[in-house]
Write a protein that holds these residues in place. Structure first.
Motif, PDB file in Angstrom:
ATOM      1  N   CYS A 191      41.271  52.648  43.668  1.00 50.18           N
ATOM      2  CA  CYS A 191      40.958  52.403  42.253  1.00 50.18           C
ATOM      3  C   CYS A 191      39.864  51.354  42.117  1.00 50.18           C
ATOM      4  O   CYS A 191      38.970  51.477  41.294  1.00 50.18           O
ATOM      5  CB  CYS A 191      42.216  51.941  41.524  1.00 50.18           C
ATOM      6  SG  CYS A 191      43.490  53.208  41.362  1.00 50.18           S
ATOM      7  N   LYS A 192      39.958  50.320  42.960  1.00 47.62           N
ATOM      8  CA  LYS A 192      38.945  49.277  42.938  1.00 47.62           C
ATOM      9  C   LYS A 192      37.575  49.839  43.312  1.00 47.62           C
ATOM     10  O   LYS A 192      36.550  49.496  42.724  1.00 47.62           O
ATOM     11  CB  LYS A 192      39.348  48.153  43.876  1.00 47.62           C
ATOM     12  CG  LYS A 192      38.301  47.076  44.070  1.00 47.62           C
ATOM     13  CD  LYS A 192      37.713  47.170  45.452  1.00 47.62           C
ATOM     14  CE  LYS A 192      36.715  46.063  45.699  1.00 47.62           C
ATOM     15  NZ  LYS A 192      36.102  46.152  47.038  1.00 47.62           N
TER      16      LYS A 192
ATOM     17  N   LEU B  68      35.613  40.034  53.504  1.00 41.43           N
ATOM     18  CA  LEU B  68      37.029  40.351  53.368  1.00 41.43           C
ATOM     19  C   LEU B  68      37.247  41.828  53.037  1.00 41.43           C
ATOM     20  O   LEU B  68      38.145  42.471  53.581  1.00 41.43           O
ATOM     21  CB  LEU B  68      37.657  39.471  52.289  1.00 41.43           C
ATOM     22  CG  LEU B  68      37.729  37.972  52.611  1.00 41.43           C
ATOM     23  CD1 LEU B  68      38.216  37.190  51.399  1.00 41.43           C
ATOM     24  CD2 LEU B  68      38.624  37.714  53.805  1.00 41.43           C
ATOM     25  N   ASP B  69      36.429  42.369  52.142  1.00 38.41           N
ATOM     26  CA  ASP B  69      36.598  43.766  51.733  1.00 38.41           C
ATOM     27  C   ASP B  69      36.270  44.740  52.865  1.00 38.41           C
ATOM     28  O   ASP B  69      36.830  45.842  52.934  1.00 38.41           O
ATOM     29  CB  ASP B  69      35.710  44.073  50.519  1.00 38.41           C
ATOM     30  CG  ASP B  69      36.315  43.567  49.221  1.00 38.41           C
ATOM     31  OD1 ASP B  69      37.517  43.218  49.224  1.00 38.41           O
ATOM     32  OD2 ASP B  69      35.597  43.511  48.208  1.00 38.41           O
ATOM     33  N   GLY B  70      35.345  44.363  53.749  1.00 38.55           N
ATOM     34  CA  GLY B  70      34.926  45.294  54.796  1.00 38.55           C
ATOM     35  C   GLY B  70      35.532  45.029  56.157  1.00 38.55           C
ATOM     36  O   GLY B  70      35.188  45.707  57.130  1.00 38.55           O
TER      37      GLY B  70
ATOM     38  N   SER C 143      39.902  41.243  44.282  1.00 38.74           N
ATOM     39  CA  SER C 143      38.562  41.723  44.601  1.00 38.74           C
ATOM     40  C   SER C 143      37.729  41.930  43.343  1.00 38.74           C
ATOM     41  O   SER C 143      36.543  41.579  43.303  1.00 38.74           O
ATOM     42  CB  SER C 143      38.655  43.037  45.390  1.00 38.74           C
ATOM     43  OG  SER C 143      37.375  43.503  45.731  1.00 38.74           O
ATOM     44  N   VAL C 144      38.344  42.499  42.318  1.00 36.73           N
ATOM     45  CA  VAL C 144      37.630  42.743  41.063  1.00 36.73           C
ATOM     46  C   VAL C 144      37.267  41.417  40.387  1.00 36.73           C
ATOM     47  O   VAL C 144      36.158  41.253  39.874  1.00 36.73           O
ATOM     48  CB  VAL C 144      38.480  43.617  40.119  1.00 36.73           C
ATOM     49  CG1 VAL C 144      37.791  43.781  38.774  1.00 36.73           C
ATOM     50  CG2 VAL C 144      38.737  44.979  40.744  1.00 36.73           C
ATOM     51  N   ILE C 145      38.206  40.458  40.410  1.00 37.71           N
ATOM     52  CA  ILE C 145      37.942  39.148  39.804  1.00 37.71           C
ATOM     53  C   ILE C 145      36.797  38.455  40.518  1.00 37.71           C
ATOM     54  O   ILE C 145      35.889  37.890  39.896  1.00 37.71           O
ATOM     55  CB  ILE C 145      39.213  38.278  39.841  1.00 37.71           C
ATOM     56  CG1 ILE C 145      40.298  38.889  38.949  1.00 37.71           C
ATOM     57  CG2 ILE C 145      38.902  36.851  39.406  1.00 37.71           C
ATOM     58  CD1 ILE C 145      41.650  38.209  39.069  1.00 37.71           C
ATOM     59  N   PHE C 146      36.830  38.484  41.846  1.00 37.66           N
ATOM     60  CA  PHE C 146      35.783  37.855  42.652  1.00 37.66           C
ATOM     61  C   PHE C 146      34.441  38.526  42.366  1.00 37.66           C
ATOM     62  O   PHE C 146      33.402  37.864  42.233  1.00 37.66           O
ATOM     63  CB  PHE C 146      36.141  37.973  44.130  1.00 37.66           C
ATOM     64  CG  PHE C 146      35.420  37.000  45.022  1.00 37.66           C
ATOM     65  CD1 PHE C 146      34.392  36.179  44.547  1.00 37.66           C
ATOM     66  CD2 PHE C 146      35.772  36.887  46.355  1.00 37.66           C
ATOM     67  CE1 PHE C 146      33.739  35.281  45.376  1.00 37.66           C
ATOM     68  CE2 PHE C 146      35.119  35.995  47.201  1.00 37.66           C
ATOM     69  CZ  PHE C 146      34.102  35.201  46.703  1.00 37.66           C
TER      70      PHE C 146
END
Length: 222
Positions: free
Chosen positions: A4-5, A84-86, A122-125
């Protein structure tokens, strides 16, 4: 949640592209109108001078390409988002190279555990980097704003392999396809992040990433 993100950030990216197109179109129309007015009222020499003044006002942001003082550290912080995401794209490398696996377990995974505990972290960042730095105005240096936008764009780059993985997740692809694909994504985004971090620490603006740096420069002008 991760899927979703990914779709949400892709939507924001496409929305940003369309917004940038509209802004550029409006700028072109405004410049065209200004050119017509100056043609009626001034000679060609004055027109060239006016155009130079306009360009200076639009693009002269007193940016000398240097990252100074504490900004050398602050400019590195935004790259935590793509790191962090990857991180999961490096799972095959961590398994094969134990030293990198240990370094990841010590440096990245503790931060990743905290990061994943934050709802929609993640979305907030991402919003903090893209919209927050714009809202900060003159309280942030040009170098920090540029790095925030560049880190967000690198994170957007990660959305596309995420979506590809979501589409092919039920196909049981062979390891000979999965491993090199995941490793390629890891090497690509890690190279961009490490280049940017080391340049910031040295006090040099990391604006040499093809396509990404140009887009980050444009976004940081607003």
């Amino acid at each position: 949640v991760q899927r979703c993100k990914s779709f949400f950030i892709l939507f924001l990216f496409l929305l940003g592209v369309s917004n940038a197109f509209v802004v550029n179109q409006n700028k072109s129309n405004n410049l065209s109108t200004h050119a017509k007015i100056t043609t009626r009222s001034n000679n060609s020499i004055l027109r060239r001078n006016d155009d130079n003044i306009i360009q200076l006002r639009m693009f002269d942001n007193n940016d000398d390409g240097k990252i100074k003082g504490a900004d050398r550290i602050f400019a590195c912080i935004p790259y935590l988002l793509p790191l962090l995401d990857g991180d999961h794209f490096g799972r095959y490398i961590y398994q094969r190279i134990s030293v990198l696996g240990t370094a990841n377990a010590v440096l990245i995974q503790p931060l990743e555990c905290i990061y994943e505990q934050i709802p929609f972290g993640s979305v907030i960042f991402f919003f903090a980097l893209t919209l927050g730095t714009r809202a900060a105005g003159g309280r942030l240096s040009k170098g920090v704003k540029f790095n925030a936008q560049q880190a967000a764009l690198i994170d957007i780059f990660l959305v596309f392999p995420e979506l590809a993985g979501a589409v092919t997740g039920g196909m049981n692809l062979p390891m000979s396809v999965m491993e090199p694909s995941s490793t390629f994504v890891f090497y690509t985004y890690m190279a961009m992040c490490l280049y940017s971090i080391q340049a910031n620490i040295r006090g040099i603006k990391p604006n040499q990433i093809p396509v990404v740096s140009g887009a980050a420069e444009m976004n940081s002008q607003f």
